[in-house]
Motif scaffolding. Structure first.
Motif, PDB file in Angstrom:
ATOM      1  N   ALA A 147      19.273   5.615  -1.898  1.00  0.00           N
ATOM      2  CA  ALA A 147      18.547   7.095  -1.062  1.00  0.00           C
ATOM      3  C   ALA A 147      17.582   7.628  -1.616  1.00  0.00           C
ATOM      4  N   TRP A 148      18.559   8.098  -2.526  1.00  0.00           N
ATOM      5  CA  TRP A 148      17.557   8.969  -3.145  1.00  0.00           C
ATOM      6  C   TRP A 148      16.573   8.594  -4.363  1.00  0.00           C
ATOM      7  N   TYR A 149      16.359   7.559  -4.766  1.00  0.00           N
ATOM      8  CA  TYR A 149      14.772   6.910  -4.831  1.00  0.00           C
ATOM      9  C   TYR A 149      14.181   5.944  -3.515  1.00  0.00           C
ATOM     10  N   VAL A 150      14.930   6.296  -2.452  1.00  0.00           N
ATOM     11  CA  VAL A 150      14.134   5.562  -1.335  1.00  0.00           C
ATOM     12  C   VAL A 150      12.815   6.589  -0.556  1.00  0.00           C
ATOM     13  N   TYR A 151      13.832   8.034  -1.472  1.00  0.00           N
ATOM     14  CA  TYR A 151      12.852   8.666  -0.622  1.00  0.00           C
ATOM     15  C   TYR A 151      11.022   9.152  -1.222  1.00  0.00           C
ATOM     16  N   GLY A 207       4.354  12.837   5.397  1.00  0.00           N
ATOM     17  CA  GLY A 207       4.309  13.396   7.164  1.00  0.00           C
ATOM     18  C   GLY A 207       5.154  13.738   7.484  1.00  0.00           C
ATOM     19  N   LEU A 208       5.670  12.340   7.399  1.00  0.00           N
ATOM     20  CA  LEU A 208       7.745  12.264   7.757  1.00  0.00           C
ATOM     21  C   LEU A 208       8.517  12.867   7.073  1.00  0.00           C
ATOM     22  N   GLU A 209       9.421  13.950   7.888  1.00  0.00           N
ATOM     23  CA  GLU A 209      10.663  15.172   7.316  1.00  0.00           C
ATOM     24  C   GLU A 209      11.536  14.598   7.161  1.00  0.00           C
ATOM     25  N   VAL A 210      12.815  14.992   6.160  1.00  0.00           N
ATOM     26  CA  VAL A 210      13.582  14.830   6.295  1.00  0.00           C
ATOM     27  C   VAL A 210      13.918  16.295   5.238  1.00  0.00           C
ATOM     28  N   TRP A 269      11.495  10.107  10.603  1.00  0.00           N
ATOM     29  CA  TRP A 269      11.255   8.925   9.968  1.00  0.00           C
ATOM     30  C   TRP A 269      11.086   8.184  10.125  1.00  0.00           C
ATOM     31  N   ASN A 270      11.316   8.126  11.763  1.00  0.00           N
ATOM     32  CA  ASN A 270      11.266   7.143  13.319  1.00  0.00           C
ATOM     33  C   ASN A 270      10.157   7.226  14.080  1.00  0.00           C
ATOM     34  N   ALA A 271       9.697   8.149  13.415  1.00  0.00           N
ATOM     35  CA  ALA A 271       7.779   8.927  14.178  1.00  0.00           C
ATOM     36  C   ALA A 271       7.292   7.768  14.671  1.00  0.00           C
ATOM     37  N   ALA A 272       7.102   7.518  15.955  1.00  0.00           N
ATOM     38  CA  ALA A 272       6.345   5.678  16.304  1.00  0.00           C
ATOM     39  C   ALA A 272       4.891   6.632  16.804  1.00  0.00           C
ATOM     40  N   ASP A 273       4.533   8.216  16.242  1.00  0.00           N
ATOM     41  CA  ASP A 273       2.722   7.995  15.980  1.00  0.00           C
ATOM     42  C   ASP A 273       2.565   8.769  15.290  1.00  0.00           C
ATOM     43  N   ARG A 306      17.082  18.579  -1.291  1.00  0.00           N
ATOM     44  CA  ARG A 306      18.171  19.726  -0.759  1.00  0.00           C
ATOM     45  C   ARG A 306      18.725  18.344   0.488  1.00  0.00           C
ATOM     46  N   VAL A 307      19.487  17.618   1.645  1.00  0.00           N
ATOM     47  CA  VAL A 307      19.873  17.217   2.483  1.00  0.00           C
ATOM     48  C   VAL A 307      21.708  17.264   2.641  1.00  0.00           C
TER      49      VAL A 307
END
Length: 410
Positions: A187-191, A198-201, A214-218, A370-371
Motif C-alpha cells: 500500500a505504501w507504493y499504491v498511494y 484530490g482523493l484523500e486518506v 478513495w471510493n468517491a463517486a463524484d 501518517r496513516v
C-alpha cells in the motif's frame, strides 16, 4: 524495509537552508564494574555489515571506559513497533524504526525524551528532527532523510522524455522486451496513484483510525477512474508487480529495465547498470483523460533507545554514535542512504547522487506518511487484484467501497 518524515515532504529539500551547529558531547555514562555492558541492537537485515563496522568504532572510541558485548539482531524498521511493544523488557536496547511509529512508541512508554535534545536538533535537518518528535519533544535520533521512492531506469533503453509519462515508459519497455516493476502488494507504493487526485486518506485526530475518500463517486477524478487507470497499466505486457526484493533480482538478471524503489537499492543497481543507471521523479499516468503526476509517501528512519534498557546511558551513547555525522556519511557511502545530519547531507558526494537528486525532484509531490494500521491490508488486497487484471470481474466501485470501509474501520 521500506517504508515509511517530512514536514516539507522530503527532509533533504531544506538542507541548503539549514545551519550547521557544533555538536556537544552528552554527559559521560557512569562507569560500571559489574561486567561487560550488554547491548542488543535491532536493524534492517541489509544493514548488518554496516552496523558491525559502526559497533567496532564505538568499542574503539570507548575502549578503557567499559567492556562491551553488542549483539545485532535483524528486525525490519517497518514492523519494529509491533515487535518491541510485544515485549518491551525483552526488546532491543537500541533499534531502528520508521518515523510514523514514534508517537505510538512514546505513548506506550517505550521511548523517553532525548536528554541532549537541543544538540541533536542542531545537528539534524529540521524536518527530520520534527519527525523524531511528539508535540515538540524529541524522542529519537534522526538517521536518514530519504525514506521515499522514485523511478530507476536503464538509460540504454529509455530517453529522458520516455520516463516522464507512464504511457511512454511502458511503450519503450515493450519495445525493449523488458519489464517495468512496481510493487502493488504494498500500500505504501499504491498511494502513488491516489495521492495527487484530490482523493484523500489520512489519520483521524484520535491517532489510530483513518479517513478515506478513495471510493468517491463524484468530482474531477473518481475512485473508479484511478482503478481503471491501474487496470490499463496492468494490462501492458511490460508491467510487472514485484516486491522490492524481486525488483532488484530482476535488475540483476536483466529482465527489469525500470522500476519504482528507493535509495536503499541505489548501490546495488549502480553495480549492475553502471553509467546507464538513471533516476527521475515518478512519471505522470493517464487518468480520466488527463495526465496526473504520481505522488509518493515519504519519511525518515530513526534510532530509538528502549526506556526499559538495563544500560540506558550507554544505549544512548551508542544511538548517538550510530547517527553521528561520520557514520551517516559512511551509511551513504556503503548503502546510498540520504543523511539526516545537516553537514553530511550538504556534502558534495550526497548532492551529486542521482538517487538523491531524483528524491528531491519527487519531493514536491510527496506526502508525510501518517496513516493508521487498518490502511495497509485492504489497499494491498485491492491493488493485488488489479495487478492480476481483476480476475473476479467485481465492479470497481464495489471494490473501492469495501476498501474504504475496511481502511476506516474502528
Amino acid at each position: 524495509m521500506k517504508m515509511r518524515c517530512l514536514i516539507l515532504p522530503l527532509c533533504l529539500a531544506v538542507l541548503l537552508l539549514a545551519s550547521c551547529a557544533n555538536e556537544e558531547a552528552p554527559p559521560e555514562p557512569k562507569r560500571t564494574d559489574s561486567g561487560p555492558v550488554e547491548l542488543t541492537v535491532w536493524g534492517g537485515e541489509e544493514d548488518e555489515a554496516l552496523l558491525e563496522e559502526i559497533f567496532a568504532s564505538f568499542q574503539s572510541r570507548y575502549a578503557g571506559e567499559a567492556s562491551f558485548h553488542i549483539t545485532y539482531q535483524a528486525q525490519s524498521e517497518s514492523s519494529c513497533k509491533d515487535a518491541l511493544l510485544g515485549d518491551l523488557e525483552g526488546g532491543a536496547d537500541v533499534f531502528a524504526f520508521a518515523d510514523d511509529q514514534v508517537a505510538a512508541l512514546a505513548a506506550a512508554g517505550a521511548l523517553d525524551p532525548v536528554e541532549n535534545a537541543q544538540e541533536i536538533r542542531s545537528a539534524s535537518l529540521s524536518a527530520a528532527a520534527d519527525a523524531a518528535s511528539v508535540d515538540g519533544t524529541l524522542f529519537a535520533y534522526p538517521l536518514t532523510a530519504d525514506n521515499g521512492y522514485f523511478l530507476y531506469y536503464n538509460k540504454a533503453y529509455f530517453s529522458p522524455e520516455d520516463v516522464q509519462s507512464m504511457d511512454r515508459l511502458l511503450a519503450a519497455a515493450e519495445r525493449a522486451g523488458g519489464f517495468f516493476s512496481m510493487d502493488w502488494t504494498s500500500a505504501w507504493y499504491v498511494y502513488a496513484f491516489f495521492g495527487n487526485t484530490g482523493l484523500e486518506v489520512g489519520l483521524n485526530d484520535d491517532g489510530l483510525t483513518n479517513y478515506c475518500t478513495w471510493n468517491a463517486a463524484d468530482g474531477p477524478i473518481r475512485g473508479v477512474d484511478v482503478a481503471q487507470a491501474m487496470l490499463d497499466i496492468a494490462a501492458s505486457p511490460a508491467f510487472s508487480s514485484r516486491t522490492d526484493t524481486e525488483f532488484l533480482a530482476g535488475v540483476q538478471d536483466g529482465s527489469v529495465i525500470a522500476g519504482i524503489s528507493g535509495v536503499w537499492n541505489a548501490v546495488a543497481i549502480q553495480e549492475v547498470w553502471g553509467e546507464d543507471m538513471g533516476a527521475a521523479r515518478l512519471p505522470t499516468y493517464t487518468c480520466a483523460g488527463q495526465e496526473v503526476q504520481m505522488a509518493s509517501f515519504s519519511g525518515c528512519k530513526l534510532i530509538g533507545v528502549n526506556a526499559y534498557s538495563q544500560n540506558p546511558e550507554w544505549a544512548a551513547r551508542l544511538a548517538e554514535h550510530i547517527t553521528s555525522e561520520a557514520n551517516q556519511r559512511l551509511r551513504f557511502q556503503l548503502r546510498g542512504q540520504g543523511p539526516a545530519n545537516v553537514r553530511a547531507a550538504a556534502s558534495p558526494e550526497v548532492q551529486a547522487s542521482p538517487a538523491i537528486a531524483a528524491l528531491l525532484a519527487q519531493s514536491e509531490f510527496s506526502q508525510l506518511q501518517r496513516v493508521g494500521g487498518k490502511f495497509w491490508d485492504p489497499v494491498s488486497a485491492f491493488a493485488s487484484n488489479l495487478a492480476a487484471g481483476n480476475p473476479s470481474g467485481a465492479p470497481l466501485q464495489d471494490q473501492l467501497d469495501r476498501l474504504a470501509e475496511d481502511v476506516t474501520a474502528r
